[in-house]
Design a protein around this motif. Structure first.
Motif, PDB file in Angstrom:
ATOM      1  N   THR A 154       0.855  -1.178   0.000  1.00  0.00           N
ATOM      2  CA  THR A 154       0.000   0.000   0.000  1.00  0.00           C
ATOM      3  C   THR A 154       0.893   1.229   0.000  1.00  0.00           C
ATOM      4  OG1 THR A 154      -1.582  -1.241   1.340  1.00  0.00           O
ATOM      5  CG2 THR A 154      -1.903   1.135   1.176  1.00  0.00           C
ATOM      6  N   ASN A 155       0.656   2.104  -0.939  1.00  0.00           N
ATOM      7  CA  ASN A 155       1.427   3.346  -1.031  1.00  0.00           C
ATOM      8  C   ASN A 155       0.519   4.515  -0.614  1.00  0.00           C
ATOM      9  OD1 ASN A 155       3.781   2.209  -2.030  1.00  0.00           O
ATOM     10  ND2 ASN A 155       2.879   2.086  -4.079  1.00  0.00           N
ATOM     11  N   ARG A 156       1.065   5.412   0.191  1.00  0.00           N
ATOM     12  CA  ARG A 156       0.321   6.586   0.620  1.00  0.00           C
ATOM     13  C   ARG A 156       1.107   7.828   0.263  1.00  0.00           C
ATOM     14  NH1 ARG A 156      -2.599   4.529   5.975  1.00  0.00           N
ATOM     15  NH2 ARG A 156      -3.154   2.575   5.066  1.00  0.00           N
ATOM     16  N   GLY A 157       0.500   8.881   0.529  1.00  0.00           N
ATOM     17  CA  GLY A 157       1.142  10.134   0.164  1.00  0.00           C
ATOM     18  C   GLY A 157       2.427  10.394   0.924  1.00  0.00           C
ATOM     19  N   PHE A 158       3.233  11.179   0.370  1.00  0.00           N
ATOM     20  CA  PHE A 158       4.525  11.585   0.881  1.00  0.00           C
ATOM     21  C   PHE A 158       5.479  10.423   1.070  1.00  0.00           C
ATOM     22  CE2 PHE A 158       1.554  14.858   2.360  1.00  0.00           C
ATOM     23  CZ  PHE A 158       2.040  15.914   1.646  1.00  0.00           C
ATOM     24  N   GLY A 159       5.368   9.356   0.200  1.00  0.00           N
ATOM     25  CA  GLY A 159       6.326   8.278   0.144  1.00  0.00           C
ATOM     26  C   GLY A 159       6.194   7.245   1.202  1.00  0.00           C
ATOM     27  N   ARG A 160       5.054   7.142   1.835  1.00  0.00           N
ATOM     28  CA  ARG A 160       4.904   6.095   2.832  1.00  0.00           C
ATOM     29  C   ARG A 160       4.314   4.848   2.174  1.00  0.00           C
ATOM     30  NH1 ARG A 160       2.022   8.927   7.780  1.00  0.00           N
ATOM     31  NH2 ARG A 160       0.526   7.438   7.071  1.00  0.00           N
ATOM     32  N   SER A 161       4.908   3.675   2.447  1.00  0.00           N
ATOM     33  CA  SER A 161       4.427   2.421   1.893  1.00  0.00           C
ATOM     34  C   SER A 161       4.276   1.421   3.011  1.00  0.00           C
ATOM     35  CB  SER A 161       5.425   1.840   0.870  1.00  0.00           C
ATOM     36  OG  SER A 161       5.567   2.687  -0.232  1.00  0.00           O
TER      37      SER A 161
END
Length: 167
Positions: A154-161
């Motif tokens: 799962t990828n989220r905003g500002f480069g968080r996975s």
């Protein structure tokens, strides 16, 4: 070759008289007293063979009666100039028979050798067949293992996975 007649009397002027057909000689001829007869075979004048001259072994000419002389040399017959076969046909047949015998012997030897090795070879192939018959069902029944892995990323905003792995 000369064909003179062999003389039986020495030829002197006293013994040779010319032939005169129309003259008749009327003078008496007185001869010497008769000698004792000679011993030996009688040879008539008409029975004499002519004398011929032939070369001897040393190349000298010697007299010989024609009846005893060797015959004249005959001409040589013409030579046969047709080409001859490279190999003699009879020799070819003999060689072919030898090759046939050798080939037959080799073939019979190969067959006998195969029959002689048949016992050993047959036992080896029989052993291989039995082992294959026993091993084949075990080799054919395979257990299947299935691994299922679920990966969730799962990828989220500002480069968080975030990654989740479920086994």
């Amino acid at each position: 070759m000369s064909t003179d007649r062999a003389p039986h009397l020495p030829r002197t002027e006293a013994t040779v008289q010319p032939y005169r057909p129309y003259e008749v000689d009327t003078t008496p001829h007185y001869r010497l007293p008769v000698q004792a007869p000679l011993a030996g075979p009688v040879e008539l004048y008409a029975e004499n063979d002519p004398v011929v001259w032939v070369p001897d072994a040393y190349g000298q000419m010697v007299p010989m009666r024609r009846s005893a002389a060797p015959g004249s040399m005959q001409p040589m017959p013409p030579r046969d100039l047709t080409p001859q076969p490279l190999l003699d046909p009879r020799a070819q047949r003999i060689a072919a028979g030898g090759v046939l015998a050798a080939g037959t012997g080799w073939g019979v030897g190969q067959a006998i050798g195969a029959f002689a090795g048949l016992g050993t070879g047959a036992l080896m192939w029989l052993a291989i067949a039995i082992v294959a018959w026993k091993v084949a069902p075990a080799a054919m029944s395979r257990t299947t293992i299935q691994n299922t892995t679920h990966v969730t990323n799962t990828n989220r905003g500002f480069g968080r996975s975030t990654t989740n792995v479920n086994h």
